[in-house]
Design a protein around this motif. Structure first.
Motif, PDB file in Angstrom:
ATOM      1  N   HIS A   6      51.271  73.470  46.726  1.00  0.00           N
ATOM      2  CA  HIS A   6      50.184  73.817  47.642  1.00  0.00           C
ATOM      3  C   HIS A   6      50.652  74.784  48.728  1.00  0.00           C
ATOM      4  O   HIS A   6      50.206  74.675  49.874  1.00  0.00           O
ATOM      5  N   ASP A   7      51.511  75.728  48.385  1.00  0.00           N
ATOM      6  CA  ASP A   7      52.003  76.678  49.391  1.00  0.00           C
ATOM      7  C   ASP A   7      50.841  77.464  49.991  1.00  0.00           C
ATOM      8  O   ASP A   7      50.016  78.029  49.273  1.00  0.00           O
ATOM      9  N   GLU A   8      50.799  77.490  51.323  1.00  0.00           N
ATOM     10  CA  GLU A   8      49.701  78.150  52.032  1.00  0.00           C
ATOM     11  C   GLU A   8      49.852  79.668  52.100  1.00  0.00           C
ATOM     12  O   GLU A   8      48.883  80.369  52.396  1.00  0.00           O
ATOM     13  N   PHE A   9      51.061  80.174  51.860  1.00  0.00           N
ATOM     14  CA  PHE A   9      51.328  81.587  52.126  1.00  0.00           C
ATOM     15  C   PHE A   9      51.705  82.409  50.893  1.00  0.00           C
ATOM     16  O   PHE A   9      51.458  83.613  50.861  1.00  0.00           O
ATOM     17  N   ILE A  10      52.305  81.794  49.901  1.00  0.00           N
ATOM     18  CA  ILE A  10      52.855  82.524  48.755  1.00  0.00           C
ATOM     19  C   ILE A  10      52.109  82.153  47.482  1.00  0.00           C
ATOM     20  O   ILE A  10      51.872  80.975  47.198  1.00  0.00           O
ATOM     21  N   ARG A  11      51.760  83.180  46.702  1.00  0.00           N
ATOM     22  CA  ARG A  11      51.023  82.969  45.462  1.00  0.00           C
ATOM     23  C   ARG A  11      51.943  82.396  44.381  1.00  0.00           C
ATOM     24  O   ARG A  11      53.088  82.830  44.232  1.00  0.00           O
ATOM     25  N   HIS A  12      51.422  81.463  43.605  1.00  0.00           N
ATOM     26  CA  HIS A  12      52.193  80.879  42.501  1.00  0.00           C
ATOM     27  C   HIS A  12      52.602  81.963  41.509  1.00  0.00           C
ATOM     28  O   HIS A  12      53.728  81.958  40.983  1.00  0.00           O
ATOM     29  N   GLU A  13      51.679  82.906  41.261  1.00  0.00           N
ATOM     30  CA  GLU A  13      51.977  83.974  40.302  1.00  0.00           C
ATOM     31  C   GLU A  13      53.174  84.806  40.755  1.00  0.00           C
ATOM     32  O   GLU A  13      53.934  85.321  39.929  1.00  0.00           O
ATOM     33  N   HIS A  14      53.334  84.946  42.054  1.00  0.00           N
ATOM     34  CA  HIS A  14      54.460  85.730  42.560  1.00  0.00           C
ATOM     35  C   HIS A  14      55.779  84.996  42.327  1.00  0.00           C
ATOM     36  O   HIS A  14      56.781  85.621  41.942  1.00  0.00           O
ATOM     37  N   ALA A  15      55.780  83.695  42.541  1.00  0.00           N
ATOM     38  CA  ALA A  15      56.992  82.923  42.266  1.00  0.00           C
ATOM     39  C   ALA A  15      57.382  83.046  40.793  1.00  0.00           C
ATOM     40  O   ALA A  15      58.566  83.216  40.460  1.00  0.00           O
ATOM     41  N   SER A  16      56.399  82.982  39.911  1.00  0.00           N
ATOM     42  CA  SER A  16      56.675  83.138  38.479  1.00  0.00           C
ATOM     43  C   SER A  16      57.221  84.523  38.173  1.00  0.00           C
ATOM     44  O   SER A  16      58.159  84.688  37.370  1.00  0.00           O
ATOM     45  N   TYR A  17      56.650  85.533  38.807  1.00  0.00           N
ATOM     46  CA  TYR A  17      57.121  86.917  38.638  1.00  0.00           C
ATOM     47  C   TYR A  17      58.576  87.060  39.086  1.00  0.00           C
ATOM     48  O   TYR A  17      59.389  87.709  38.408  1.00  0.00           O
ATOM     49  N   LEU A  18      58.922  86.448  40.218  1.00  0.00           N
ATOM     50  CA  LEU A  18      60.302  86.523  40.698  1.00  0.00           C
ATOM     51  C   LEU A  18      61.260  85.897  39.691  1.00  0.00           C
ATOM     52  O   LEU A  18      62.329  86.442  39.406  1.00  0.00           O
ATOM     53  N   ALA A  19      60.865  84.753  39.159  1.00  0.00           N
ATOM     54  CA  ALA A  19      61.724  84.076  38.188  1.00  0.00           C
ATOM     55  C   ALA A  19      61.891  84.902  36.915  1.00  0.00           C
ATOM     56  O   ALA A  19      62.966  84.897  36.298  1.00  0.00           O
ATOM     57  N   ARG A  20      60.850  85.636  36.532  1.00  0.00           N
ATOM     58  CA  ARG A  20      60.966  86.503  35.354  1.00  0.00           C
ATOM     59  C   ARG A  20      61.814  87.734  35.631  1.00  0.00           C
ATOM     60  O   ARG A  20      62.474  88.273  34.735  1.00  0.00           O
ATOM     61  N   SER A  21      61.801  88.199  36.866  1.00  0.00           N
ATOM     62  CA  SER A  21      62.436  89.473  37.209  1.00  0.00           C
ATOM     63  C   SER A  21      63.908  89.341  37.561  1.00  0.00           C
ATOM     64  O   SER A  21      64.654  90.318  37.459  1.00  0.00           O
ATOM     65  N   ILE A  22      64.331  88.175  37.995  1.00  0.00           N
ATOM     66  CA  ILE A  22      65.725  87.967  38.401  1.00  0.00           C
ATOM     67  C   ILE A  22      66.467  87.351  37.227  1.00  0.00           C
ATOM     68  O   ILE A  22      66.086  86.281  36.731  1.00  0.00           O
TER      69      ILE A  22
END
Length: 268
Positions: free
Chosen positions: A216-232
């Protein structure tokens, strides 16, 4: 640890649990600032970097757990936050990353694991990219690495309580206690204009990274976290159920178990 504070009423009233007695503390003069640090325990170094507008005391639930697990914990107040000072130059994540290296040099730390929360996570990942020879791994909790990662801001009682605690702590700890509004404006400008890292930038990360995101993060999109994990390249995505951007304060036992598992994994 069974402490629960999902609505942050305890945090607003009392702050996090106080940090234990420090083994060492001081300030490192660097680039127009005096950067405050404290160390606890003995063992392999783990550096904790707090979020924007906060300070190292927000890690009060994490420091004892890490010391008990056999780590030497280093907490650092980011420039202009908590007990650290700053000059008039704008806040920059890369400048704050260089502050961390200055503290590591002063403490003669060749390598450390770096744990970051929110703004501190951005600083931690910059260190993982630009100073991989000094970092064994990055625990990246609750931050974006480009503007597309943020959600539209929606005020809430939980956010208001956290902000109220930050204001009180700033007045008690800062060398400029009457300048909280200017401090918020300056940090807010950084948040609005940075970070700006591309997928190609992220792909050059060469240390293990845990991308940790609250359900339930108020500031960061779940899709962005997934993108970071794919990109690193050497990364994993970990979702914390039932909590928000303030998970280390809301349910520290849950947060700490994931953190300790990551540290054990990268150092085994």
């Amino acid at each position: 640890m069974d402490h629960h504070d999902d609505d942050l009423r305890k945090f607003e009233a009392h702050g996090a649990t106080p940090l234990p007695a420090a083994r060492d503390e001081g300030r490192v003069a660097y680039e127009g600032a005096k950067i405050w640090y404290a160390t606890f325990g003995a063992g392999f170094p783990v550096i904790l970097l707090h979020g924007g507008l906060g300070h190292s005391g927000n890690w009060g639930f994490q420091v004892p757990a890490l010391v008990k697990a056999g780590y030497r914990v280093v907490v650092i107040d980011s420039r202009g936050h908590g007990r650290s000072t700053r000059d008039e130059r704008p806040y920059k994540y890369e400048l704050m990353a260089s502050d961390v290296l200055a503290v590591m040099d002063a403490l003669h730390l060749k390598k450390a694991a770096v744990v970051g929360w929110s703004d501190g996570a951005c600083v931690a990942l910059i260190l993982g990219r630009k100073a991989a020879d000094r970092v064994t791994g990055v625990f990246f909790f609750g931050c974006n690495m480009d503007p597309s990662g943020t959600r539209q801001f929606e005020p809430s009682p939980v956010i208001d309580r956290c902000f109220a605690r930050h204001a009180k702590d700033y007045a008690e700890l800062s060398a400029t206690p009457d300048l909280f509004d200017a401090f918020v404006k300056a940090v807010g400008l950084m948040m609005k204009t940075e970070p700006n890292y591309t997928a190609a930038d992220l792909a050059r990360t060469r240390v293990p990274v845990a991308i940790v995101h609250s359900e339930h993060d108020e500031f960061i999109r779940h899709e962005h976290a997934s993108y970071l994990a794919r990109s690193i390249p050497a990364s994993e995505l970990i979702i914390l159920p039932g909590v928000s951007h303030f998970a280390p304060l809301q349910r520290p036992g849950q947060f700490n178990s994931v953190l300790l598992a990551f540290l054990e994994n990268i150092h085994s």
